[in-house]
Design a protein around this motif. Structure first.
Motif: not given
Length: 314
Positions: A190-200, A232-249
């Protein structure tokens, strides 16, 4: 023992000034040298050898002035000790300059196959079809580096302030993060490399030249043929799980702040160590997540007008 200390000890041995314990140590080095020969780069061998030969020539000149000649046995002794010095010097240099060899893992997928990989730091890679990734079984203490050789992969990176995570792509791109979620698509045909950010936040560079910094919902396209980039803005935004298991506030606030690119301030130290156990997705707004977390602990939060800064207080 440093290289300089080793040289000084060997010089004492040559001069006959070493005590019994020091003499035994030198002889043990020589015995070890005969049992296990070390491979030495030519430039390093020449550098150490030249320095030691200068010392030996100086010693020889001193002996000539007092009309004492080196016997054949003494020459062999000098040669053997020179070899020991070179080997010890290289051993010390190698320890100081060569990182430990990391055991590498190669993971591939077939056409139509996906795999989820859990890394040693808690990060996850979801490998797409016909893909190949190489990563160390255990990451180094100061960095986390992997190579995406072919295909597409989604990375959910465990957040670590002092140990950046870098994905090296075959086209020469480096994708560097501290802890975030993003997708890299890098197929050889493929002629292009694509990097898409979901979070951060993600920094993309080539040969240490920054090509762009992406945040949630953005995509960078790199043209392999001419080296051009487009963000540019991604055409399809990706979503991920955000979990906390005993971390401090306090830890939760840092993580949410990094994921959404916002600032969360804890107004009182008494709430910093409150424990949090909950699961969300990045599709939820930060206000919604903070509202749930605060209700669990019977505390409150407020938002600035620009919704980029939040304050949590008792």
């Amino acid at each position: 023992m440093t290289e300089e200390q080793a040289k000084q000890l060997l010089q004492k041995y040559l001069d006959g000034n070493a005590d019994p314990a020091e003499a035994r140590q030198v002889e043990e080095w020589y015995n070890l040298l005969q049992k296990e020969e070390l491979s030495l780069p030519v430039d390093r061998k020449a550098a150490i050898g030249e320095e030691m030969l200068l010392n030996l020539r100086a010693a020889m000149n001193s002996e000539t002035k007092t009309r004492k000649l080196f016997t054949r046995t003494m020459w062999w002794r000098v040669a053997a000790l020179l070899a020991v010095v070179i080997s010890i010097g290289f051993g010390i240099w190698k320890l100081n300059h060569t990182p430990p060899i990391q055991a590498l893992v190669v993971m591939t997928t077939k056409a139509g196959e996906q795999k989820t990989i859990l890394l040693s730091d808690g990060s996850e890679i979801t490998l797409g079809p016909s893909a190949k990734v190489v990563y160390p079984k255990q990451f180094a203490s100061n960095s986390r580096k992997i190579s995406l050789i072919e295909g597409e992969a989604f990375f959910s990176v465990a957040h670590e302030e002092n140990r950046p995570f870098t994905v090296q792509v075959k086209s020469g791109l480096d994708v560097k993060v501290l802890g975030t979620s993003f997708r890299v698509s890098a197929y050889a045909n493929h002629p292009k490399v694509k990097i898409t950010v979901a979070t951060g936040k993600v920094a993309i560079s080539k040969q240490q030249q920054l090509l762009g910094t992406l945040v949630k919902g953005q995509q960078l396209e790199y043209n392999k043929s001419n080296g051009s980039t487009a963000i540019h803005e991604a055409k399809h935004e990706e979503y991920v799980k955000i979990s906390f298991d005993g971390e401090t506030l306090a830890e939760v606030a840092r993580k949410i702040g990094y994921i959404y690119g916002i600032k969360i301030v804890l107004a009182d130290k008494t709430i910093e160590k409150l424990k949090c156990r909950a699961s969300f997705t990045s599709k939820q707004r930060p206000e919604e997540i903070l509202d749930i977390l605060c209700s669990l602990h019977h505390i409150r939060f407020s938002a600035a007008k620009n919704h980029k800064t939040f304050k949590i207080y008792p």
